[in-house]
Design a protein around this motif. Structure first.
Motif, PDB file in Angstrom:
ATOM      1  N   ASP A 145      15.796  -2.001 -10.084  1.00 17.75           N
ATOM      2  CA  ASP A 145      16.152  -3.212  -9.356  1.00 17.75           C
ATOM      3  C   ASP A 145      15.598  -4.426 -10.076  1.00 17.75           C
ATOM      4  O   ASP A 145      14.711  -4.324 -10.940  1.00 17.75           O
ATOM      5  CB  ASP A 145      15.561  -3.175  -7.937  1.00 17.75           C
ATOM      6  CG  ASP A 145      16.445  -2.430  -6.956  1.00 17.75           C
ATOM      7  OD1 ASP A 145      17.476  -1.874  -7.391  1.00 17.75           O
ATOM      8  OD2 ASP A 145      16.096  -2.386  -5.768  1.00 17.75           O
ATOM      9  N   GLU A 146      16.083  -5.595  -9.694  1.00 20.51           N
ATOM     10  CA  GLU A 146      15.584  -6.830 -10.286  1.00 20.51           C
ATOM     11  C   GLU A 146      14.106  -7.060  -9.987  1.00 20.51           C
ATOM     12  O   GLU A 146      13.439  -7.816 -10.696  1.00 20.51           O
ATOM     13  CB  GLU A 146      16.408  -8.023  -9.794  1.00 20.51           C
ATOM     14  CG  GLU A 146      17.840  -8.036 -10.317  1.00 20.51           C
ATOM     15  CD  GLU A 146      18.593  -9.289  -9.902  1.00 20.51           C
ATOM     16  OE1 GLU A 146      17.979 -10.156  -9.255  1.00 20.51           O
ATOM     17  OE2 GLU A 146      19.787  -9.391 -10.234  1.00 20.51           O
ATOM     18  N   ASP A 147      13.580  -6.402  -8.937  1.00 27.97           N
ATOM     19  CA  ASP A 147      12.154  -6.574  -8.635  1.00 27.97           C
ATOM     20  C   ASP A 147      11.266  -5.923  -9.695  1.00 27.97           C
ATOM     21  O   ASP A 147      10.049  -6.117  -9.708  1.00 27.97           O
ATOM     22  CB  ASP A 147      11.812  -6.031  -7.239  1.00 27.97           C
ATOM     23  CG  ASP A 147      12.079  -4.540  -7.066  1.00 27.97           C
ATOM     24  OD1 ASP A 147      11.906  -3.765  -8.017  1.00 27.97           O
ATOM     25  OD2 ASP A 147      12.444  -4.138  -5.938  1.00 27.97           O
ATOM     26  N   GLY A 148      11.866  -5.148 -10.603  1.00 31.67           N
ATOM     27  CA  GLY A 148      11.110  -4.534 -11.678  1.00 31.67           C
ATOM     28  C   GLY A 148      10.382  -3.265 -11.282  1.00 31.67           C
ATOM     29  O   GLY A 148       9.796  -2.593 -12.137  1.00 31.67           O
ATOM     30  N   TRP A 149      10.406  -2.921 -10.013  1.00 28.69           N
ATOM     31  CA  TRP A 149       9.695  -1.747  -9.514  1.00 28.69           C
ATOM     32  C   TRP A 149      10.635  -0.649  -9.051  1.00 28.69           C
ATOM     33  O   TRP A 149      10.552   0.485  -9.512  1.00 28.69           O
ATOM     34  CB  TRP A 149       8.777  -2.144  -8.350  1.00 28.69           C
ATOM     35  CG  TRP A 149       7.551  -2.877  -8.761  1.00 28.69           C
ATOM     36  CD1 TRP A 149       7.310  -4.225  -8.664  1.00 28.69           C
ATOM     37  CD2 TRP A 149       6.375  -2.330  -9.354  1.00 28.69           C
ATOM     38  NE1 TRP A 149       6.067  -4.537  -9.144  1.00 28.69           N
ATOM     39  CE2 TRP A 149       5.474  -3.393  -9.568  1.00 28.69           C
ATOM     40  CE3 TRP A 149       6.002  -1.033  -9.717  1.00 28.69           C
ATOM     41  CZ2 TRP A 149       4.217  -3.190 -10.138  1.00 28.69           C
ATOM     42  CZ3 TRP A 149       4.754  -0.826 -10.282  1.00 28.69           C
ATOM     43  CH2 TRP A 149       3.883  -1.899 -10.490  1.00 28.69           C
ATOM     44  N   VAL A 171       0.814  -1.208   0.000  1.00 29.59           N
ATOM     45  CA  VAL A 171       0.000   0.000   0.000  1.00 29.59           C
ATOM     46  C   VAL A 171       0.851   1.264   0.000  1.00 29.59           C
ATOM     47  O   VAL A 171       0.319   2.368  -0.088  1.00 29.59           O
ATOM     48  CB  VAL A 171      -0.957   0.024   1.220  1.00 29.59           C
ATOM     49  CG1 VAL A 171      -1.898  -1.168   1.172  1.00 29.59           C
ATOM     50  CG2 VAL A 171      -0.200   0.065   2.545  1.00 29.59           C
ATOM     51  N   LEU A 172       2.164   1.101   0.093  1.00 30.88           N
ATOM     52  CA  LEU A 172       3.097   2.221   0.107  1.00 30.88           C
ATOM     53  C   LEU A 172       4.247   1.974  -0.850  1.00 30.88           C
ATOM     54  O   LEU A 172       4.574   0.828  -1.156  1.00 30.88           O
ATOM     55  CB  LEU A 172       3.717   2.404   1.497  1.00 30.88           C
ATOM     56  CG  LEU A 172       2.847   2.798   2.677  1.00 30.88           C
ATOM     57  CD1 LEU A 172       3.678   2.716   3.946  1.00 30.88           C
ATOM     58  CD2 LEU A 172       2.291   4.191   2.484  1.00 30.88           C
ATOM     59  N   HIS A 191       8.922   4.132  -6.461  1.00 34.95           N
ATOM     60  CA  HIS A 191       8.339   2.784  -6.505  1.00 34.95           C
ATOM     61  C   HIS A 191       9.068   1.772  -5.638  1.00 34.95           C
ATOM     62  O   HIS A 191       9.050   0.571  -5.931  1.00 34.95           O
ATOM     63  CB  HIS A 191       8.278   2.270  -7.951  1.00 34.95           C
ATOM     64  CG  HIS A 191       7.688   3.243  -8.917  1.00 34.95           C
ATOM     65  ND1 HIS A 191       8.024   3.262 -10.252  1.00 34.95           N
ATOM     66  CD2 HIS A 191       6.791   4.245  -8.740  1.00 34.95           C
ATOM     67  CE1 HIS A 191       7.356   4.236 -10.863  1.00 34.95           C
ATOM     68  NE2 HIS A 191       6.600   4.846  -9.962  1.00 34.95           N
ATOM     69  N   GLY A 192       9.721   2.233  -4.579  1.00 37.83           N
ATOM     70  CA  GLY A 192      10.443   1.311  -3.704  1.00 37.83           C
ATOM     71  C   GLY A 192       9.512   0.322  -3.029  1.00 37.83           C
ATOM     72  O   GLY A 192       8.525   0.711  -2.390  1.00 37.83           O
ATOM     73  N   LEU A 193       9.806  -0.948  -3.169  1.00 40.13           N
ATOM     74  CA  LEU A 193       8.995  -1.988  -2.539  1.00 40.13           C
ATOM     75  C   LEU A 193       9.324  -2.091  -1.055  1.00 40.13           C
ATOM     76  O   LEU A 193      10.496  -2.271  -0.687  1.00 40.13           O
ATOM     77  CB  LEU A 193       9.269  -3.347  -3.198  1.00 40.13           C
ATOM     78  CG  LEU A 193       8.684  -3.604  -4.584  1.00 40.13           C
ATOM     79  CD1 LEU A 193       9.168  -4.955  -5.095  1.00 40.13           C
ATOM     80  CD2 LEU A 193       7.169  -3.574  -4.544  1.00 40.13           C
TER      81      LEU A 193
END
Length: 272
Positions: free
Chosen positions: A220-224, A72-73, A83-85
């Motif tokens: 990043d590898e997370d794509g986000w 949610v953040l 867009h940091g996860l």
């Protein structure tokens, strides 16, 4: 298609905006040295649920990213800017944290971002944060009825360059209302008196973000998570505004934040 909102619809967006501002302020108080990013995420989930609001990020699946987004953040630390996860990371003294949040209440949305230092601030980080806040206020002040969207972009870019920072053009502000991302795109640099007319009822998320020593980014590898390409620190400031016949109306100001047109004073958790 660009939808101009009525005064009543802007008031409805302001309800969401007030909660966004209040919650970001609350979360900035939760963030401290030794706090895990996931604790901040879960605190936000609880408060959003209690309010009966909905996160615009949950299940968000744009063309970029390896979606859907399941938080949610956006929590971006140090060289991460967008867009940091949220993940298992414990905040350290001197970390620069950006909180970005978009919420909807009764079908109307608002979006805001806030950067600050956890613990002991580096003066260079405070300068970077200040630049984004001053640029944001300049962009807001330029959102005058009858003006052009390029006026906003030029005002932001002028501040960024005056502080000695470059501007990335890949991501910027956007329209907002019934959905989180609507037309038009709002670049963080541009030419005044160019682009679409700013008519009353236009609602925008204006969001300057800067990297300390580059205008290039990497994923990043997370794509986000988007980071500065050279690992330098980053900062991000954002408000949702409405163009009205009387000038820009800010819908997401945090409690105690400066009056419209007054640049925010940068500070750290230790200073607040």
């Amino acid at each position: 298609m660009i939808e101009l909102k009525s005064a009543e619809e802007i008031d409805r967006m302001a309800v969401a905006g007030q909660f966004v501002g209040e919650l970001i302020q609350e979360l900035s108080g939760v963030a401290a040295v030794g706090v895990n990013l996931m604790d901040i995420e879960h605190h936000a989930r609880r408060r959003i649920s209690e309010r009966g609001a909905e996160s615009c990020y949950w299940d968000y699946a744009p063309s970029f990213g390896r979606g859907p987004f399941r938080n949610v953040l956006c929590l971006s630390v140090n060289d991460a800017v967008l867009h940091g996860l949220p993940h298992d990371y414990v905040l350290r003294d001197g970390d620069l944290l950006s909180i970005d949040m978009a919420l909807g209440i009764n079908g109307w949305n608002a979006d805001s971002a806030y950067s600050f230092v956890v613990g002991t601030p580096d003066p260079a980080d405070l300068k970077l944060i200040e630049a984004t806040r001053v640029a944001l206020e300049a962009g807001i002040a330029a959102a005058q009825p009858g003006g052009r969207i390029g006026d906003i972009s030029a005002a932001i870019g002028q501040v960024a360059h005056s502080y000695g920072y470059g501007v990335n053009h890949e991501f910027g502000g956007h329209g907002i209302g019934r959905t989180m991302h609507e037309a038009p795109h709002v670049s963080n640099d541009g030419r005044a008196r160019r682009g679409m007319r700013l008519d009353p009822g236009l609602t925008l998320a204006i969001e300057p973000w800067l990297c300390r020593t580059t205008d290039k980014i990497r994923y990043d590898e997370d794509g986000w998570t988007i980071r500065s390409s050279d690992g330098s620190r980053t900062a991000h400031s954002e408000h949702t505004i409405a163009v009205t016949p009387d000038g820009p109306r800010v819908l997401t100001r945090r409690p105690g934040e400066g009056a419209p047109g007054a640049a925010a004073t940068p500070g750290s958790r230790a200073e607040r």
